[in-house]
Design an enzyme around this catalytic site. Sequence first.
Site, mmCIF file in Angstrom:
data_model
loop_
_atom_site.group_PDB
_atom_site.id
_atom_site.type_symbol
_atom_site.label_atom_id
_atom_site.label_comp_id
_atom_site.label_asym_id
_atom_site.label_seq_id
_atom_site.Cartn_x
_atom_site.Cartn_y
_atom_site.Cartn_z
ATOM 1 N N HIS A 35 12.034 -19.705 -63.057
ATOM 2 C CA HIS A 35 13.366 -20.304 -62.872
ATOM 3 C C HIS A 35 13.890 -20.855 -64.207
ATOM 4 O O HIS A 35 15.042 -20.650 -64.574
ATOM 5 C CB HIS A 35 13.303 -21.453 -61.857
ATOM 6 C CG HIS A 35 13.005 -21.028 -60.445
ATOM 7 N ND1 HIS A 35 13.757 -20.100 -59.768
ATOM 8 C CD2 HIS A 35 12.047 -21.422 -59.570
ATOM 9 C CE1 HIS A 35 13.272 -19.944 -58.532
ATOM 10 N NE2 HIS A 35 12.228 -20.731 -58.392
ATOM 11 N N HIS A 45 5.631 -19.569 -61.540
ATOM 12 C CA HIS A 45 6.796 -19.401 -60.665
ATOM 13 C C HIS A 45 7.950 -20.289 -61.148
ATOM 14 O O HIS A 45 9.082 -19.827 -61.328
ATOM 15 C CB HIS A 45 6.421 -19.739 -59.214
ATOM 16 C CG HIS A 45 7.580 -19.680 -58.274
ATOM 17 N ND1 HIS A 45 7.876 -18.546 -57.544
ATOM 18 C CD2 HIS A 45 8.541 -20.578 -57.976
ATOM 19 C CE1 HIS A 45 8.970 -18.773 -56.824
ATOM 20 N NE2 HIS A 45 9.386 -20.003 -57.069
ATOM 21 N N GLU A 46 7.644 -21.552 -61.354
ATOM 22 C CA GLU A 46 8.698 -22.499 -61.754
ATOM 23 C C GLU A 46 9.258 -22.137 -63.131
ATOM 24 O O GLU A 46 10.459 -22.218 -63.359
ATOM 25 C CB GLU A 46 8.173 -23.937 -61.740
ATOM 26 C CG GLU A 46 7.747 -24.430 -60.350
ATOM 27 C CD GLU A 46 8.821 -24.246 -59.294
ATOM 28 O OE1 GLU A 46 10.021 -24.306 -59.620
ATOM 29 O OE2 GLU A 46 8.462 -24.023 -58.119
ATOM 30 N N HIS A 104 6.897 -30.920 -53.288
ATOM 31 C CA HIS A 104 7.139 -29.480 -53.265
ATOM 32 C C HIS A 104 7.751 -29.059 -54.612
ATOM 33 O O HIS A 104 8.790 -29.592 -55.026
ATOM 34 C CB HIS A 104 8.053 -29.092 -52.100
ATOM 35 C CG HIS A 104 8.109 -27.611 -51.918
ATOM 36 N ND1 HIS A 104 7.242 -26.939 -51.086
ATOM 37 C CD2 HIS A 104 8.876 -26.663 -52.504
ATOM 38 C CE1 HIS A 104 7.488 -25.644 -51.168
ATOM 39 N NE2 HIS A 104 8.476 -25.451 -52.017
ATOM 40 N N GLU A 140 13.847 -16.127 -57.629
ATOM 41 C CA GLU A 140 12.487 -16.403 -57.150
ATOM 42 C C GLU A 140 11.461 -15.413 -57.701
ATOM 43 O O GLU A 140 10.266 -15.698 -57.702
ATOM 44 C CB GLU A 140 12.451 -16.366 -55.616
ATOM 45 C CG GLU A 140 13.304 -17.431 -54.942
ATOM 46 C CD GLU A 140 12.954 -18.846 -55.370
ATOM 47 O OE1 GLU A 140 11.808 -19.079 -55.801
ATOM 48 O OE2 GLU A 140 13.843 -19.714 -55.292
HETATM 49 O O1 X8Z Z 1 9.178 -22.951 -52.405
HETATM 50 C C1 X8Z Z 1 8.645 -22.188 -53.184
HETATM 51 C C2 X8Z Z 1 8.599 -22.524 -54.681
HETATM 52 C C3 X8Z Z 1 9.760 -23.305 -55.121
HETATM 53 S S1 X8Z Z 1 11.243 -22.388 -55.189
HETATM 54 C C4 X8Z Z 1 7.365 -23.325 -54.989
HETATM 55 N N1 X8Z Z 1 8.025 -21.078 -52.728
HETATM 56 C C5 X8Z Z 1 7.999 -20.728 -51.308
HETATM 57 C C6 X8Z Z 1 7.157 -21.696 -50.507
HETATM 58 O O2 X8Z Z 1 6.395 -22.464 -51.104
HETATM 59 O O3 X8Z Z 1 7.265 -21.712 -49.280
HETATM 60 C C7 X8Z Z 1 7.388 -20.062 -53.551
HETATM 61 C C8 X8Z Z 1 6.905 -19.009 -52.611
HETATM 62 C C9 X8Z Z 1 7.407 -19.350 -51.234
HETATM 63 ZN ZN ZN Z 2 11.206 -20.865 -56.626
#
Ligand code: X8Z
Ligand code: ZN
Length: 546
Positions: A320, A316-317, A286, A344
Amino acid sequence: MRNTYITPDTAILAAKAGERGLAFESKVVNQAMQYRGTEMDPQTARAIELMLRGSSAPAPNDAELQAELSAILTDMNGQYGAGKYCNAAGECRELQELESILAESRDYDELLDVWQGWRQVSPPYRKQYQRFVEIANQGAVDFGYKNLAELWKGGYDMDSHTFTIEARGLWDQVKPFYDELHCHVRAVLSDTYGADKVSLDGPIPAHLLGNMWSQTWDNLYPMLEPFEGVASLDVTAALKAQDYDEVRMAKTAEGFFTSLGLPALPESFYQNSMLKKPRDRNVVCHASAWDIDNGNDPRIKQCVEVNEEQLGTLHHELGHIYYYLMYKDQPSSFKGGAHDGFHEAIGDTIQLSMTPAYLKKMGLVDEVTESYEATINKQMKLALEKIAFLPFGKMIDEWRWKVFSGEIAPEDYNAGWWKLREEYQGIKAPIARTEADFDPGAKYHIPGNTPYTRYFLSFIMQFQFHKALCEAAGFDGPLHECSIYNNKTAGTKLGTMLAMGQSKPWPDAMEALTGQRSMDGSAIIDYFAPLNSWLKEQNKDRSCGW
Ligand code: X8Z
Ligand code: ZN
């Protein structure tokens, strides 16, 4: 280390390190509590306040409980990370492979097999989760909160009750649009799989939405494309045809941020990040970003595959990572997002600027079609990601808040989960579930104990941010056509907000970027106005709801 090297040895090391962290946190919190109510300058008061609300798994004062809490968290995270499903034919698959099947297959039974198969990973840690709740609740009490739900809801510069109402208000703003999307998707799924499998007046079976958790539905786009073949943007095919690899994809994402005038990533980023899934060991795939050494050695960990979704996740990453880089000169108590939803939202905001025109500039699409049909197609694809997500983003912590407060008892964990899944998302389990299952635990953020309301807020705010940055860039037109690529004025505005970290209450950061002081769902709704009308037209003779 544990996240990129799951073995029994690293479990011991990580649990020990976690224990030391919790002991330190407990000490700091107890010291900070003594200063509550003392007169001091506002910055010091804020630093102290932040120490008291900083943790998602607060350490109890008792050292034995600290050790137990750390061991449980390490172990659950590792079990999830190492999770696999072996089917009746003896073929074993890891999560990302199972996810690909859910994304691509249209075979009802195959989808069902994979859906239920992954959910076998979590029952083994259901009891541990229950124990985690007990201990972390004790930690919250030791921090001066009623329970862990109150601590989590207390992280938004307002009292927890006001925050609950705020979040509900945002959901109320977007729910009517979600209902339209749900109605249309259900009708198309019913056509595809038959009304015996997808009824036209009930919730949708959860395994048919193209995603392991039914959280985003954009993998169904080929089935749902409103105007067939108009402006199809196959970014995945282009990435593959041009032999992109994980490093080139990361550099492409970095290139967007630097085009705004933000700094280049340090060389160490590429040396120390894990961008590829190793073949010789278990890792937590993840995606995540890490602020190692106070902004000096930021890293990400992602099992990058060459496709459009993963390119999005890289942005996205990096969102951060750029936050870490920009607030690196703040004192350590102020290194953090204005609130967790801000953190986020950064990379996702950038992604909203990845318009067809931008993709063409990058050589990832051949031509840009501008027409009503092209707009609706593009909005459908994005809505299947962004709008479909909203009730999921909301319900996860609805469940946890109830679990932490005791409103959902341990013997009702799974039933309580499905009640919320149905109420918010209008989906249902495709086969009978019992309390021998632990379906919440099959989502990373439950064993990983990452709060989730942040994503709900992010998905709302990123449209506010996009709008504000487009205005700063002087863009005058529909927001779905705006890209801030290369625009230094927008970049400066973003950079200034990022550099504030959490030194000020979040409305100040929001104001610095958008001129508004509150979170507001009208930006996301306005953005999708064309699709909203189109959906209403499609649904006019249907009976919606579940
Ligand atoms: O967990 C995440 C990121 C890492 S902070 C990849 N997200 C959530 C998920 O995958 O459930 C981004 C959007 C929603
Ligand atoms: Zn994230």
